[in-house]
Motif scaffolding. Structure first.
Motif, short mmCIF file in Angstrom:
data_model
loop_
_atom_site.label_atom_id
_atom_site.label_comp_id
_atom_site.label_asym_id
_atom_site.label_seq_id
_atom_site.Cartn_x
_atom_site.Cartn_y
_atom_site.Cartn_z
N GLN A 146 41.86 52.28 72.24
CA GLN A 146 41.29 52.70 70.96
C GLN A 146 41.64 54.17 70.67
OE1 GLN A 146 40.23 49.91 69.24
NE2 GLN A 146 38.06 50.41 69.10
N ASP A 147 41.51 54.97 71.72
CA ASP A 147 41.79 56.40 71.58
C ASP A 147 43.25 56.63 71.21
OD1 ASP A 147 40.63 59.16 72.00
OD2 ASP A 147 42.32 59.28 73.38
N ALA A 148 44.16 55.91 71.89
CA ALA A 148 45.59 56.06 71.61
C ALA A 148 45.91 55.64 70.16
CB ALA A 148 46.41 55.22 72.59
N MET A 149 45.26 54.57 69.69
CA MET A 149 45.47 54.11 68.31
C MET A 149 45.03 55.16 67.30
SD MET A 149 44.24 50.12 68.63
CE MET A 149 44.02 49.97 66.86
N LEU A 150 43.85 55.72 67.52
CA LEU A 150 43.32 56.70 66.58
C LEU A 150 44.14 57.99 66.59
CD1 LEU A 150 41.20 57.58 64.54
CD2 LEU A 150 39.70 58.25 66.44
N ARG A 151 44.51 58.45 67.78
CA ARG A 151 45.30 59.68 67.87
C ARG A 151 46.68 59.50 67.24
NH1 ARG A 151 46.75 61.33 72.60
NH2 ARG A 151 45.86 59.74 73.94
N ARG A 152 47.28 58.31 67.44
CA ARG A 152 48.58 58.03 66.84
C ARG A 152 48.47 58.04 65.31
NH1 ARG A 152 53.69 58.60 67.60
NH2 ARG A 152 53.38 57.99 69.77
N TYR A 153 47.41 57.44 64.79
CA TYR A 153 47.20 57.41 63.33
C TYR A 153 47.08 58.83 62.78
CZ TYR A 153 44.85 56.93 58.86
OH TYR A 153 44.52 57.04 57.53
N LEU A 154 46.26 59.66 63.44
CA LEU A 154 46.05 61.03 62.96
C LEU A 154 47.32 61.87 63.10
CD1 LEU A 154 42.49 61.54 64.47
CD2 LEU A 154 43.05 61.50 62.03
N LEU A 155 48.05 61.65 64.18
CA LEU A 155 49.32 62.36 64.39
C LEU A 155 50.30 62.04 63.27
CD1 LEU A 155 51.16 64.12 66.29
CD2 LEU A 155 51.89 61.97 67.30
N GLU A 156 50.42 60.76 62.94
CA GLU A 156 51.35 60.35 61.88
C GLU A 156 50.91 60.87 60.51
OE1 GLU A 156 51.57 56.12 62.34
OE2 GLU A 156 52.97 56.23 64.04
N LEU A 157 49.59 60.92 60.29
CA LEU A 157 49.06 61.45 59.04
C LEU A 157 49.41 62.94 58.91
CD1 LEU A 157 47.34 61.13 56.48
CD2 LEU A 157 45.29 61.50 57.88
N THR A 158 49.20 63.69 60.00
CA THR A 158 49.52 65.12 60.00
C THR A 158 51.01 65.34 59.84
OG1 THR A 158 47.61 65.56 61.45
CG2 THR A 158 49.28 67.29 61.28
N GLN A 159 51.82 64.54 60.53
CA GLN A 159 53.27 64.70 60.43
C GLN A 159 53.78 64.36 59.03
OE1 GLN A 159 54.60 62.29 63.77
NE2 GLN A 159 54.91 64.10 65.03
N SER A 160 53.18 63.35 58.39
CA SER A 160 53.56 63.02 57.01
C SER A 160 53.26 64.20 56.08
CB SER A 160 52.80 61.78 56.52
OG SER A 160 53.26 60.62 57.18
N PHE A 161 52.10 64.83 56.30
CA PHE A 161 51.69 65.96 55.48
C PHE A 161 52.62 67.15 55.69
CE2 PHE A 161 49.16 69.86 54.85
CZ PHE A 161 48.74 69.67 53.55
N MET A 162 53.05 67.37 56.94
CA MET A 162 53.86 68.54 57.27
C MET A 162 55.36 68.33 57.02
SD MET A 162 51.64 70.72 57.99
CE MET A 162 52.82 72.01 58.39
N PHE A 163 55.80 67.08 56.92
CA PHE A 163 57.23 66.81 56.79
C PHE A 163 57.84 67.52 55.58
CE2 PHE A 163 60.73 64.20 55.06
CZ PHE A 163 61.60 64.26 56.13
N SER A 164 57.17 67.43 54.43
CA SER A 164 57.69 68.07 53.22
C SER A 164 57.73 69.59 53.37
CB SER A 164 56.82 67.70 52.01
OG SER A 164 56.84 66.31 51.80
N LEU A 165 56.73 70.14 54.04
CA LEU A 165 56.70 71.59 54.26
C LEU A 165 57.84 72.03 55.16
CD1 LEU A 165 52.85 72.03 54.68
CD2 LEU A 165 54.24 73.13 52.94
N GLU A 166 58.07 71.27 56.23
CA GLU A 166 59.17 71.59 57.15
C GLU A 166 60.51 71.52 56.42
OE1 GLU A 166 59.17 72.70 60.11
OE2 GLU A 166 57.27 72.19 61.08
N ARG A 167 60.65 70.50 55.60
CA ARG A 167 61.90 70.32 54.85
C ARG A 167 62.13 71.48 53.89
NH1 ARG A 167 63.34 64.66 51.76
NH2 ARG A 167 65.31 65.29 50.83
N TYR A 168 61.08 71.91 53.21
CA TYR A 168 61.21 73.02 52.26
C TYR A 168 61.53 74.33 52.98
CZ TYR A 168 60.01 76.64 48.89
OH TYR A 168 60.05 77.74 48.09
#
Length: 580
Positions: A408-430
């Motif tokens: 359960q913990d791995a599932m939740l952490r993976r979800y939050l990690l992907e959410l944060t990475q999606s948010f940061m991807f555009s910033l990193e690209r810019y």
């Protein structure tokens, strides 16, 4: 002395100072290795006349300020001891006021920080305290109870390692006394330094703790550590610590899972947040879990896993004369329910962090009158993003089917990690687009730097290349970015990326210098220009040492040879000055 000689003399002085500092770093003094891990170990006891008091500190040469002593004493006991019979573990974080680290230790720590993920870098302005508190009935005591805490203080946020270490040391101390603390500290003083990327075996009191120290970049794939199923030899005293720092995100946030995205937004944008719980163990677990929701980004403002009314910052954080500061507080005293009810966001955790909250809608902050209020999130904040019901349903099914907490913990952490990475991807690209082109890097000009971040220019890219490309969540991503740009989390992230990129540009400039025909350039230049180039070359070589840049030895050799060749083109008197 003319201007050229004066400049050369100052450069030589700087180089000698650097050389002396490097020699100082090589010298290992008593307690140097210990200091790379811990600041000190304290024992706090209950005195009938003084209340909580510092019984002793080890190593004995460590000095704590009066303010630090007071904070440590009050934070080392649960706010209310009545329900804490037996052994209790938790941790806290306080401001450090007792001076700076020795310069040679600082150099080692800077090297560690350069190669470490942001969230695991040492904290230069705070100390973490890892508490093992024991309360048992004692007929020989006038109070009727034995009450004492062992506290490990460190500048490193190794929550799991130091919690495990306190669990090893404290019970033995309660049985054997002060000499046990001394022996344990001497064991730690034999440990190898925490080097990012290394797997270390740390001997302590007849056992060995095995840890993986993450290097920069390791945490991009989640909380990397040593797998729990690491093979151990038969009869080996080896104890594997799977992760130095990763919080039990699912266990700690299970009571407020329906609000996980809302909480992620609050943490991401540095909103003031108070966690009210029945015990310091629950509050500190929840605070660390919340900060971890935005991993691998570092939470850049203050947070206190356990905070009491006796804390030296109590008035600063509870005043009503101004808005609440950007801080996360973990509290247990019922007094805070009244004192902090003006705070915009309050999370109430029940007796058991394993109990699932039935409250699916956030409540208004004013409805929290006492600490006995129902568990839940009290806020009027409206999330920018729509709720992802899929992850909530998957985790809820896992609870019903008794899926292992680790899964359960791995599932939740993976979800939050992907959410944060999606948010940061555009910033990193810019940010990448702000880098100058490599072909525009000239060896005869100053190293180029990253262009200025333009918020409006970035926001124009969100519609076509924003988080919606990698995340299924819909909502006002632009609004969330605007709020993020006002936060310390953004400022800290961008400052770090700017430093990394400017360092990379410096490396490219060094490569251009090493490939340039320096003698040809000097052929039609004045002496002052040539001397200036020599000094700049020496400055670049000093940069390599100071910043610990990953430069190939051949490049350094080329720059040295180029510098020497240029010097030989100068008149003998100038050559003599430059070679001093």
């Amino acid at each position: 002395m003319n201007s050229i000689e004066r400049a050369v003399s100052q450069q030589i002085i700087r180089e000698r100072a650097n050389s002396e500092r490097e020699e100082m770093v090589k010298a290992i003094l008593p307690w140097d290795k210990f200091s790379q891990w811990l600041h000190c170990v304290c024992v706090i006891t209950f005195d009938l006349e003084l209340g909580q008091a510092l019984e002793f500190i080890y190593p004995t040469h460590i000095k704590l300020s009066d303010k630090e002593k007071m904070n440590i004493c009050y934070l080392s006991f649960p706010d209310s001891n009545s329900g804490c019979m037996g052994d209790t573990q938790f941790n806290f974080r306080i401001r450090q006021t007792s001076g700076k680290t020795n310069s040679h230790l600082s150099v080692r720590r800077k090297e560690y920080d350069r190669n470490s993920p942001l969230i695991l870098q040492s904290d230069t302005s705070h100390l973490f305290g890892f508490v093992y508190f024991r309360q048992v009935k004692d007929k020989t005591s006038r109070r009727g109870y034995f009450q004492k805490s062992v506290v490990l203080l460190s500048r490193l946020p190794y929550i799991n390692l130091f919690t495990d270490l306190a669990e090893l040391i404290a019970p033995e101390f309660f049985d054997k006394g002060e000499q046990l603390i001394e022996a344990a500290c001497h064991d730690i003083d034999q440990w190898l330094n925490p080097v990012p990327g290394d797997t270390l075996q740390l001997p302590i009191m007849g056992t060995v703790l095995q840890v993986k120290v993450p290097a920069k970049g390791d945490l991009k794939l989640g909380a990397m550590g040593i797998p729990r199923d690491t093979v151990q030899p038969m009869g080996s005293p080896l104890t594997v610590v799977p992760s130095l720092h990763a919080a039990e995100t699912f266990m700690c946030l299970q009571p407020v899972l329906p609000h996980i995205q809302l909480l992620w937004e609050l943490v991401l944008t540095n909103e003031p947040l108070v966690i009210m719980g029945p015990s310091p163990g629950i509050t500190c677990g929840t605070v660390h879990a919340l900060i971890n929701t935005m991993s691998p980004l570092k939470y850049m403002t203050d947070y206190r896993p356990y905070f009491t009314i006796h804390d030296s910052e109590f008035k600063e954080y509870t005043t009503r004369t101004q808005g609440p500061p950007s801080v996360i507080l973990g509290v247990t005293n019922p007094f805070f329910a009244k004192t902090l009810q003006h705070w915009p966001h309050i999370v109430r955790i029940g007796e058991s962090i394993g109990d699932k909250s039935k409250a699916n809608k956030p409540k208004k902050p004013g409805s929290l009158k006492t600490l006995e209020s129902k568990p839940g999130v009290y806020t009027q904040y409206k999330p920018f993003l729509s709720k992802d019901k899929t992850i909530i349903k998957r985790l809820a099914k896992g609870i019903q089917s008794r899926r292992p907490y680790e899964v359960q913990d791995a599932m939740l952490r993976r979800y939050l990690l992907e959410l944060t990475q999606s948010f940061m991807f555009s910033l990193e690209r810019y940010v990448t687009s702000l880098m100058p082109l490599q072909r525009n890097i000239s060896p005869w000009k100053h190293p180029p730097r990253l262009k200025t971040f333009d918020v409006e220019e970035f926001l124009q890219t969100v519609e076509h290349s924003g988080p919606q490309l990698t995340s299924g969540l819909k909502g006002d991503w632009e609004g969330l970015y605007r709020r993020f740009f006002k936060s310390a989390n953004f400022q800290g992230w961008f400052q770090n990326r700017e430093e990394e990129i400017n360092q990379k540009l410096l490396l490219l400039h060094l490569e251009a210098l090493s490939e340039a025909d320096l003698l040809q350039w000097c052929s039609d230049k004045e002496e002052v220009e040539i001397v200036d180039l020599v000094l700049k070359l020496r400055e670049r070589l000093a940069n390599i040492r100071e910043l610990n840049l990953p430069v190939k030895p051949e490049l350094i050799q080329k720059l040295h040879q180029g510098s020497e060749a240029i010097i030989h083109t100068l008149p003998e008197d100038l050559r003599g000055v430059l070679k001093k």
